[in-house]
Write a protein that holds these residues in place. Structure first.
Motif, PDB file in Angstrom:
ATOM      1  N   ASP A  12       0.810  -1.223   0.000  1.00 11.01           N
ATOM      2  CA  ASP A  12       0.000   0.000   0.000  1.00 11.01           C
ATOM      3  C   ASP A  12       0.846   1.277   0.000  1.00 11.01           C
ATOM      4  OD1 ASP A  12      -2.272  -1.560   0.022  1.00 11.01           O
ATOM      5  OD2 ASP A  12      -2.598  -1.371   2.180  1.00 11.01           O
ATOM      6  N   ILE A  13       2.155   1.150   0.220  1.00  8.33           N
ATOM      7  CA  ILE A  13       3.027   2.333   0.264  1.00  8.33           C
ATOM      8  C   ILE A  13       4.046   2.214  -0.863  1.00  8.33           C
ATOM      9  CG2 ILE A  13       4.506   3.798   1.672  1.00  8.33           C
ATOM     10  CD1 ILE A  13       3.384   2.363   4.144  1.00  8.33           C
ATOM     11  N   GLU A  14       3.810   2.935  -1.925  1.00  8.41           N
ATOM     12  CA  GLU A  14       4.727   2.905  -3.061  1.00  8.41           C
ATOM     13  C   GLU A  14       6.057   3.546  -2.688  1.00  8.41           C
ATOM     14  OE1 GLU A  14       3.008   4.576  -6.582  1.00  8.41           O
ATOM     15  OE2 GLU A  14       1.153   3.444  -6.338  1.00  8.41           O
ATOM     16  N   GLU A  15       7.098   3.183  -3.426  1.00 13.01           N
ATOM     17  CA  GLU A  15       8.415   3.771  -3.194  1.00 13.01           C
ATOM     18  C   GLU A  15       8.327   5.288  -3.339  1.00 13.01           C
ATOM     19  OE1 GLU A  15      12.831   3.344  -5.084  1.00 13.01           O
ATOM     20  OE2 GLU A  15      11.596   1.534  -4.915  1.00 13.01           O
ATOM     21  N   GLY A  16       8.890   6.003  -2.355  1.00 12.14           N
ATOM     22  CA  GLY A  16       8.853   7.460  -2.359  1.00 12.14           C
ATOM     23  C   GLY A  16       7.575   8.039  -1.782  1.00 12.14           C
ATOM     24  N   ASP A  17       6.763   7.190  -1.142  1.00  8.17           N
ATOM     25  CA  ASP A  17       5.491   7.650  -0.589  1.00  8.17           C
ATOM     26  C   ASP A  17       5.461   7.413   0.918  1.00  8.17           C
ATOM     27  OD1 ASP A  17       3.012   8.820  -0.666  1.00  8.17           O
ATOM     28  OD2 ASP A  17       2.025   7.195  -1.759  1.00  8.17           O
ATOM     29  N   VAL A  18       4.373   7.855   1.531  1.00  6.48           N
ATOM     30  CA  VAL A  18       4.206   7.773   2.980  1.00  6.48           C
ATOM     31  C   VAL A  18       2.756   7.451   3.291  1.00  6.48           C
ATOM     32  CG1 VAL A  18       3.782  10.266   3.166  1.00  6.48           C
ATOM     33  CG2 VAL A  18       4.573   9.021   5.181  1.00  6.48           C
ATOM     34  N   GLN A  19       2.530   6.830   4.434  1.00  2.59           N
ATOM     35  CA  GLN A  19       1.167   6.553   4.908  1.00  2.59           C
ATOM     36  C   GLN A  19       1.086   6.917   6.382  1.00  2.59           C
ATOM     37  OE1 GLN A  19      -0.709   2.816   3.704  1.00  2.59           O
ATOM     38  NE2 GLN A  19      -1.275   2.504   5.832  1.00  2.59           N
ATOM     39  N   VAL A  33      11.331   4.416   1.513  1.00  2.00           N
ATOM     40  CA  VAL A  33      12.480   5.122   0.925  1.00  2.00           C
ATOM     41  C   VAL A  33      13.347   4.082   0.218  1.00  2.00           C
ATOM     42  CG1 VAL A  33      14.512   6.544   1.388  1.00  2.00           C
ATOM     43  CG2 VAL A  33      12.431   6.888   2.733  1.00  2.00           C
ATOM     44  N   GLY A  34      13.270   4.059  -1.089  1.00  2.00           N
ATOM     45  CA  GLY A  34      14.088   3.119  -1.861  1.00  2.00           C
ATOM     46  C   GLY A  34      13.817   1.668  -1.538  1.00  2.00           C
ATOM     47  N   GLY A  35      12.584   1.346  -1.159  1.00  2.00           N
ATOM     48  CA  GLY A  35      12.220  -0.020  -0.824  1.00  2.00           C
ATOM     49  C   GLY A  35      12.450  -0.396   0.629  1.00  2.00           C
ATOM     50  N   THR A  36      12.960   0.545   1.418  1.00  2.00           N
ATOM     51  CA  THR A  36      13.158   0.325   2.849  1.00  2.00           C
ATOM     52  C   THR A  36      12.123   1.145   3.608  1.00  2.00           C
ATOM     53  OG1 THR A  36      15.535  -0.001   2.533  1.00  2.00           O
ATOM     54  CG2 THR A  36      14.801   0.545   4.763  1.00  2.00           C
ATOM     55  N   PHE A  37      11.498   0.527   4.597  1.00  2.00           N
ATOM     56  CA  PHE A  37      10.446   1.201   5.351  1.00  2.00           C
ATOM     57  C   PHE A  37      11.011   1.840   6.616  1.00  2.00           C
ATOM     58  CE2 PHE A  37       8.319  -1.769   2.638  1.00  2.00           C
ATOM     59  CZ  PHE A  37       7.275  -1.015   2.144  1.00  2.00           C
ATOM     60  N   HIS A  38      10.590   3.073   6.861  1.00  2.00           N
ATOM     61  CA  HIS A  38      10.985   3.838   8.039  1.00  2.00           C
ATOM     62  C   HIS A  38       9.722   4.385   8.690  1.00  2.00           C
ATOM     63  CE1 HIS A  38      15.192   3.895   6.729  1.00  2.00           C
ATOM     64  NE2 HIS A  38      14.710   4.113   5.509  1.00  2.00           N
ATOM     65  N   ALA A  39       9.733   4.496  10.014  1.00  2.00           N
ATOM     66  CA  ALA A  39       8.597   5.061  10.737  1.00  2.00           C
ATOM     67  C   ALA A  39       9.087   6.175  11.653  1.00  2.00           C
ATOM     68  CB  ALA A  39       7.873   3.985  11.550  1.00  2.00           C
ATOM     69  N   THR A  40       8.377   7.301  11.609  1.00  2.00           N
ATOM     70  CA  THR A  40       8.680   8.441  12.472  1.00  2.00           C
ATOM     71  C   THR A  40       7.384   8.957  13.063  1.00  2.00           C
ATOM     72  OG1 THR A  40       8.365  10.220  10.850  1.00  2.00           O
ATOM     73  CG2 THR A  40      10.533   9.155  10.879  1.00  2.00           C
ATOM     74  N   GLY A  54       3.412  16.126   3.868  1.00  2.00           N
ATOM     75  CA  GLY A  54       4.551  16.891   3.374  1.00  2.00           C
ATOM     76  C   GLY A  54       5.103  16.373   2.060  1.00  2.00           C
ATOM     77  N   TYR A  55       6.132  17.058   1.574  1.00  2.00           N
ATOM     78  CA  TYR A  55       6.789  16.721   0.319  1.00  2.00           C
ATOM     79  C   TYR A  55       8.003  15.843   0.607  1.00  2.00           C
ATOM     80  CZ  TYR A  55       9.510  17.283  -3.945  1.00  2.00           C
ATOM     81  OH  TYR A  55      10.248  17.051  -5.078  1.00  2.00           O
ATOM     82  N   ILE A  56       8.062  14.685  -0.048  1.00  2.00           N
ATOM     83  CA  ILE A  56       9.168  13.750   0.137  1.00  2.00           C
ATOM     84  C   ILE A  56      10.128  13.892  -1.037  1.00  2.00           C
ATOM     85  CG2 ILE A  56       9.819  11.316   0.329  1.00  2.00           C
ATOM     86  CD1 ILE A  56       6.930  10.855   1.398  1.00  2.00           C
ATOM     87  N   ASP A  57      11.412  14.012  -0.703  1.00  2.00           N
ATOM     88  CA  ASP A  57      12.453  14.091  -1.725  1.00  2.00           C
ATOM     89  C   ASP A  57      13.596  13.192  -1.273  1.00  2.00           C
ATOM     90  OD1 ASP A  57      14.062  14.751  -3.865  1.00  2.00           O
ATOM     91  OD2 ASP A  57      14.647  16.707  -3.061  1.00  2.00           O
ATOM     92  N   GLU A  59      15.516  10.960   0.849  1.00  2.00           N
ATOM     93  CA  GLU A  59      15.472  10.597   2.269  1.00  2.00           C
ATOM     94  C   GLU A  59      14.996  11.737   3.152  1.00  2.00           C
ATOM     95  OE1 GLU A  59      19.355   9.088   3.376  1.00  2.00           O
ATOM     96  OE2 GLU A  59      18.804   7.090   2.671  1.00  2.00           O
ATOM     97  N   THR A  60      14.401  12.779   2.564  1.00  2.00           N
ATOM     98  CA  THR A  60      13.929  13.901   3.371  1.00  2.00           C
ATOM     99  C   THR A  60      12.434  14.112   3.187  1.00  2.00           C
ATOM    100  OG1 THR A  60      14.368  15.572   1.667  1.00  2.00           O
ATOM    101  CG2 THR A  60      16.142  15.112   3.246  1.00  2.00           C
ATOM    102  N   VAL A  61      11.827  14.679   4.224  1.00  2.00           N
ATOM    103  CA  VAL A  61      10.428  15.095   4.151  1.00  2.00           C
ATOM    104  C   VAL A  61      10.371  16.553   4.583  1.00  2.00           C
ATOM    105  CG1 VAL A  61       9.862  14.243   6.496  1.00  2.00           C
ATOM    106  CG2 VAL A  61       8.038  14.599   4.803  1.00  2.00           C
ATOM    107  N   GLU A  62       9.605  17.327   3.822  1.00  2.00           N
ATOM    108  CA  GLU A  62       9.433  18.746   4.104  1.00  2.00           C
ATOM    109  C   GLU A  62       8.082  18.955   4.762  1.00  2.00           C
ATOM    110  OE1 GLU A  62      10.469  22.195   1.259  1.00  2.00           O
ATOM    111  OE2 GLU A  62       8.311  21.850   1.000  1.00  2.00           O
ATOM    112  N   CYS A  63       8.088  19.618   5.901  1.00  2.12           N
ATOM    113  CA  CYS A  63       6.846  19.901   6.609  1.00  2.12           C
ATOM    114  C   CYS A  63       5.953  20.780   5.732  1.00  2.12           C
ATOM    115  CB  CYS A  63       7.148  20.606   7.928  1.00  2.12           C
ATOM    116  SG  CYS A  63       5.651  21.064   8.816  1.00  2.12           S
ATOM    117  N   PRO A  64       4.664  20.444   5.627  1.00  8.81           N
ATOM    118  CA  PRO A  64       3.775  21.220   4.775  1.00  8.81           C
ATOM    119  C   PRO A  64       3.421  22.595   5.339  1.00  8.81           C
ATOM    120  CG  PRO A  64       2.515  19.555   5.929  1.00  8.81           C
ATOM    121  CD  PRO A  64       3.970  19.310   6.242  1.00  8.81           C
TER     122      PRO A  64
END
Length: 108
Positions: A12-19, A33-40, A54-57, A59-64
């Motif tokens: 359900d979470i495509e590469e470069g996306d977030v849920q 991120v590149g097929g590796t899952f991270h949780a924050t 936010g905007y993902i670029d 390995e970074t996420v920009e606060c909206p």
């Protein structure tokens, strides 16, 4: 006490996306991120905004809200106005599901 909690289906979470998800009362963002899952934590440490919006670029996420940047794998605050790092959670992939290790508060 910590517990591994299912937070998403990997497909359900495509590469470069977030849920965004709620795990034991904690609002978290699960990133692919590149097929590796991270949780924050999903909430910006500067002002109340959902980083999952936010905007993902890479390995970074920009606060909206105010465009502060965070490093997704480590939660490190990278640019003003953010100065406080995000809480991160260990993740693991099991049977196509993403699990995050979440601290469970016990009522006494």
């Amino acid at each position: 006490m910590t517990q591994w909690i299912k937070v998403a289906r990997a497909e359900d979470i495509e590469e470069g996306d977030v849920q965004r998800c709620d795990a034991a009362g904690t609002c978290i963002a699960v990133f692919n991120v590149g097929g590796t899952f991270h949780a924050t934590s999903d909430i910006c440490t500067h002002a109340y905004a959902h980083l999952s919006d936010g905007y993902i670029d890479g390995e970074t996420v920009e606060c909206p809200l105010h465009q502060g940047l965070f490093h997704i794998p480590t939660g490190r605050a990278m640019s003003p106005p953010v100065t406080e790092n995000l809480k991160t959670f260990a993740t693991r992939l099991e049977n196509g599901n993403v699990f995050a290790e979440i601290e469970i508060k016990e009522d006494r």
